[in-house]
Design a protein around this motif. Structure first.
Motif, PDB file in Angstrom:
ATOM      1  N   LEU A 295       0.822  -1.201   0.000  1.00 39.64           N
ATOM      2  CA  LEU A 295       0.000   0.000   0.000  1.00 39.64           C
ATOM      3  C   LEU A 295       0.864   1.263   0.000  1.00 39.64           C
ATOM      4  O   LEU A 295       0.596   2.224  -0.728  1.00 39.64           O
ATOM      5  CB  LEU A 295      -0.917   0.004   1.222  1.00 39.64           C
ATOM      6  CG  LEU A 295      -1.983  -1.082   1.301  1.00 39.64           C
ATOM      7  CD1 LEU A 295      -2.759  -0.961   2.602  1.00 39.64           C
ATOM      8  CD2 LEU A 295      -2.928  -1.019   0.112  1.00 39.64           C
ATOM      9  N   SER A 296       1.899   1.256   0.826  1.00 37.00           N
ATOM     10  CA  SER A 296       2.768   2.419   0.923  1.00 37.00           C
ATOM     11  C   SER A 296       3.509   2.674  -0.379  1.00 37.00           C
ATOM     12  O   SER A 296       3.645   3.825  -0.826  1.00 37.00           O
ATOM     13  CB  SER A 296       3.769   2.217   2.074  1.00 37.00           C
ATOM     14  OG  SER A 296       4.632   3.316   2.201  1.00 37.00           O
ATOM     15  N   ARG A 297       3.994   1.620  -1.033  1.00 37.02           N
ATOM     16  CA  ARG A 297       4.679   1.787  -2.320  1.00 37.02           C
ATOM     17  C   ARG A 297       3.706   2.272  -3.388  1.00 37.02           C
ATOM     18  O   ARG A 297       4.086   3.012  -4.298  1.00 37.02           O
ATOM     19  CB  ARG A 297       5.330   0.475  -2.760  1.00 37.02           C
ATOM     20  CG  ARG A 297       6.539   0.094  -1.910  1.00 37.02           C
ATOM     21  CD  ARG A 297       7.226  -1.162  -2.415  1.00 37.02           C
ATOM     22  NE  ARG A 297       7.924  -0.905  -3.666  1.00 37.02           N
ATOM     23  CZ  ARG A 297       7.585  -1.443  -4.838  1.00 37.02           C
ATOM     24  NH1 ARG A 297       6.530  -2.248  -4.919  1.00 37.02           N
ATOM     25  NH2 ARG A 297       8.283  -1.173  -5.920  1.00 37.02           N
ATOM     26  N   SER A 298       2.447   1.884  -3.269  1.00 36.05           N
ATOM     27  CA  SER A 298       1.443   2.387  -4.198  1.00 36.05           C
ATOM     28  C   SER A 298       1.304   3.901  -4.065  1.00 36.05           C
ATOM     29  O   SER A 298       1.236   4.634  -5.061  1.00 36.05           O
ATOM     30  CB  SER A 298       0.094   1.717  -3.933  1.00 36.05           C
ATOM     31  OG  SER A 298      -0.928   2.294  -4.716  1.00 36.05           O
ATOM     32  N   VAL A 299       1.296   4.396  -2.818  1.00 37.96           N
ATOM     33  CA  VAL A 299       1.209   5.841  -2.593  1.00 37.96           C
ATOM     34  C   VAL A 299       2.467   6.540  -3.117  1.00 37.96           C
ATOM     35  O   VAL A 299       2.387   7.638  -3.688  1.00 37.96           O
ATOM     36  CB  VAL A 299       0.996   6.151  -1.102  1.00 37.96           C
ATOM     37  CG1 VAL A 299       1.020   7.655  -0.854  1.00 37.96           C
ATOM     38  CG2 VAL A 299      -0.332   5.574  -0.625  1.00 37.96           C
ATOM     39  N   ALA A 300       3.619   5.911  -2.944  1.00 39.05           N
ATOM     40  CA  ALA A 300       4.860   6.490  -3.483  1.00 39.05           C
ATOM     41  C   ALA A 300       4.751   6.668  -4.997  1.00 39.05           C
ATOM     42  O   ALA A 300       5.195   7.669  -5.554  1.00 39.05           O
ATOM     43  CB  ALA A 300       6.057   5.602  -3.128  1.00 39.05           C
ATOM     44  N   GLY A 301       4.145   5.682  -5.655  1.00 32.46           N
ATOM     45  CA  GLY A 301       3.941   5.802  -7.102  1.00 32.46           C
ATOM     46  C   GLY A 301       2.992   6.939  -7.443  1.00 32.46           C
ATOM     47  O   GLY A 301       3.188   7.664  -8.425  1.00 32.46           O
ATOM     48  N   MET A 302       1.938   7.118  -6.645  1.00 36.29           N
ATOM     49  CA  MET A 302       0.996   8.210  -6.866  1.00 36.29           C
ATOM     50  C   MET A 302       1.674   9.567  -6.690  1.00 36.29           C
ATOM     51  O   MET A 302       1.457  10.502  -7.474  1.00 36.29           O
ATOM     52  CB  MET A 302      -0.193   8.083  -5.913  1.00 36.29           C
ATOM     53  CG  MET A 302      -1.037   6.830  -6.133  1.00 36.29           C
ATOM     54  SD  MET A 302      -2.331   6.619  -4.894  1.00 36.29           S
ATOM     55  CE  MET A 302      -3.496   7.899  -5.415  1.00 36.29           C
ATOM     56  N   LEU A 303       2.519   9.684  -5.667  1.00 35.21           N
ATOM     57  CA  LEU A 303       3.249  10.935  -5.451  1.00 35.21           C
ATOM     58  C   LEU A 303       4.205  11.217  -6.603  1.00 35.21           C
ATOM     59  O   LEU A 303       4.370  12.363  -7.031  1.00 35.21           O
ATOM     60  CB  LEU A 303       4.017  10.869  -4.128  1.00 35.21           C
ATOM     61  CG  LEU A 303       3.156  10.895  -2.858  1.00 35.21           C
ATOM     62  CD1 LEU A 303       4.014  10.596  -1.630  1.00 35.21           C
ATOM     63  CD2 LEU A 303       2.475  12.247  -2.701  1.00 35.21           C
ATOM     64  N   GLN A 304       4.830  10.158  -7.129  1.00 40.09           N
ATOM     65  CA  GLN A 304       5.740  10.352  -8.257  1.00 40.09           C
ATOM     66  C   GLN A 304       4.990  10.855  -9.478  1.00 40.09           C
ATOM     67  O   GLN A 304       5.530  11.640 -10.272  1.00 40.09           O
ATOM     68  CB  GLN A 304       6.455   9.031  -8.577  1.00 40.09           C
ATOM     69  CG  GLN A 304       7.440   9.157  -9.750  1.00 40.09           C
ATOM     70  CD  GLN A 304       8.415   8.009  -9.811  1.00 40.09           C
ATOM     71  OE1 GLN A 304       9.062   7.698  -8.823  1.00 40.09           O
ATOM     72  NE2 GLN A 304       8.510   7.354 -10.952  1.00 40.09           N
ATOM     73  N   ARG A 305       3.721  10.446  -9.621  1.00 44.92           N
ATOM     74  CA  ARG A 305       2.900  10.906 -10.743  1.00 44.92           C
ATOM     75  C   ARG A 305       2.204  12.228 -10.425  1.00 44.92           C
ATOM     76  O   ARG A 305       1.368  12.687 -11.196  1.00 44.92           O
ATOM     77  CB  ARG A 305       1.854   9.838 -11.087  1.00 44.92           C
ATOM     78  CG  ARG A 305       2.452   8.530 -11.584  1.00 44.92           C
ATOM     79  CD  ARG A 305       1.378   7.597 -12.125  1.00 44.92           C
ATOM     80  NE  ARG A 305       0.437   7.165 -11.094  1.00 44.92           N
ATOM     81  CZ  ARG A 305       0.619   6.103 -10.307  1.00 44.92           C
ATOM     82  NH1 ARG A 305       1.726   5.382 -10.424  1.00 44.92           N
ATOM     83  NH2 ARG A 305      -0.291   5.769  -9.404  1.00 44.92           N
ATOM     84  N   GLN A 306       2.572  12.819  -9.271  1.00 47.43           N
ATOM     85  CA  GLN A 306       2.032  14.107  -8.828  1.00 47.43           C
ATOM     86  C   GLN A 306       0.516  14.061  -8.635  1.00 47.43           C
ATOM     87  O   GLN A 306      -0.180  15.051  -8.844  1.00 47.43           O
ATOM     88  CB  GLN A 306       2.435  15.233  -9.798  1.00 47.43           C
ATOM     89  CG  GLN A 306       3.937  15.427  -9.880  1.00 47.43           C
ATOM     90  CD  GLN A 306       4.337  16.635 -10.708  1.00 47.43           C
ATOM     91  OE1 GLN A 306       3.533  17.222 -11.412  1.00 47.43           O
ATOM     92  NE2 GLN A 306       5.599  17.013 -10.607  1.00 47.43           N
TER      93      GLN A 306
END
Length: 382
Positions: A295-306
């Protein structure tokens, strides 16, 4: 059925695994002298010299532009470094807040002068930040803060008190959240400021935790003058900016790895003759850890996509806090040792420190009740 969507986390790559092994080798050498009872502090451990070493390796401000001292690496590369630091119990508290949220806030809302002056010092591991959010009568209900910045000629005068301010006595700057306008609704009339902690009128008073250690502080502002250039973003946009900042604070691996060092010590103590109950409990904790990491890595991906993962970040923080607090109780039920800071047995001392740290896991980054209110609102339940 009501559901919260989490995109699939980005896949790992050979480059990421190479970086992971590089970080592990560095930590094995640097932390060889540090016993588990010290490493269980995790990201509460303050060591300025260690932060400088990370800066020299290029592991602070990893995603930031090179013109500000950053390295223009991906959010996933940064995530790998964070995971390894936390899993090893590295003392990263000195630079943690600056790297995690204050630096990105300056990148988006700071002046060019602020970015050029401060960000390279952060990436070098030589400039530390604290957060001026919570207050004595507000706690995690940030819409109730009373500290006010009153406009005057050339800037603002600040009066009020902030509390539970981690490392304020050791930091160079604070990002201050306070009132600047009329309260049209609960989330209006707030602004954020960049505050030099040497500014006259600021008093920092220690707050000891359960173990008697000094991490937290009360910070009192009495007629503190801030120049207009200290304003971050636009006056009155503080709440919107704050929510963006908290997405960084609430979703990282520190929200489920704070108990990891104690888990490792428990497994080490049980590995020669684990009971069926012990194997089942360790299996359940490991499964929970894997899910939280995904779940946390999923959020990291979302942040990377702004993208704006406010809801997802709140859920990761809430679930992670519950998990981290349960770990201490589970270990105590499995291992026949009594927690004691002065014990010669490493597991006993490690567990004792975790027991004293655990109550804060559901407070830092937003109290559990506040987070669940955010989640309910995001799901349309309130």
């Amino acid at each position: 059925m009501i559901a919260i969507a989490f995109p699939s986390p980005p896949p790992t790559t050979a480059e990421l695994e190479t970086l992971r092994q590089e970080v592990r080798a560095f930590l094995a050498a640097e932390l060889a002298h540090l016993p588990p009872r010290e490493r269980v502090r995790s990201w509460m451990g303050f060591d300025a010299s260690f932060s400088r070493k990370l800066g020299q390796r290029g592991w602070i401000g990893m995603t930031w532009p090179k013109r500000y001292g950053g390295h223009e690496r991906s959010a996933l590369e940064r995530y790998v470094v964070l995971e390894e630091l936390l899993a090893a119990g590295a003392p990263v508290s000195a630079h943690w807040i600056a790297d995690r949220q204050s630096g990105p806030l300056l990148l988006k809302y700071g002046t060019e002068e602020q970015r050029c002056e401060i960000l390279p010092r952060i990436t070098a591991g030589e400039c530390f930040f604290c957060i001026g959010m919570s207050e004595p009568d507000a706690g995690s209900d940030l819409a109730s803060v009373r500290t006010r910045a009153t406009p005057v000629e050339g800037g603002y005068v600040v009066n009020g008190t902030k509390v539970w301010t981690t490392n304020a006595h050791l930091c160079h700057y604070m990002v201050l959240f306070c009132r600047t306008g009329v309260q049209e609704d609960r989330h209006a009339g707030f602004s954020q400021f960049l505050v030099d902690m040497k500014t006259p009128g600021i008093t920092v008073r220690p707050i000891a935790d359960l173990s008697g250690e000094h991490h937290f502080n009360e910070v009192v502002f009495q007629d503190v003058f801030l120049p207009r250039s200290a304003l971050l973003g636009k006056e009155g946009d503080g709440w919107k900016q704050l929510m963006e900042e908290l997405a960084f604070e609430r979703s990282g691996p520190e929200r489920f790895l704070s108990s990891f060092v104690a888990m490792v010590e428990a497994v080490r103590a049980l590995r020669d003759a684990p009971s069926d109950a012990a194997q089942a409990a360790i299996g359940r904790m490991t499964a929970q850890l894997v899910v939280l990491r995904r779940l946390s890595r999923s959020v990291a991906g979302m942040l990377q996509r702004q993208e704006k993962p406010d809801l997802q970040a709140s859920l990761v923080k809430d679930l992670g806090g519950v998990f981290e607090q349960e770990v201490a109780d589970i270990i105590r039920s499995l291992v026949a040792v009594e927690p004691s800071l002065g014990a010669k047995d490493e597991l006993s001392a490690t567990l004792a420190r975790l027991v004293m740290l655990a109550p804060s896991f559901s407070l830092r980054g937003g109290a559990r009740e506040i987070l669940r209110g955010i989640i309910a609102r995001g799901l349309g339940l309130r």
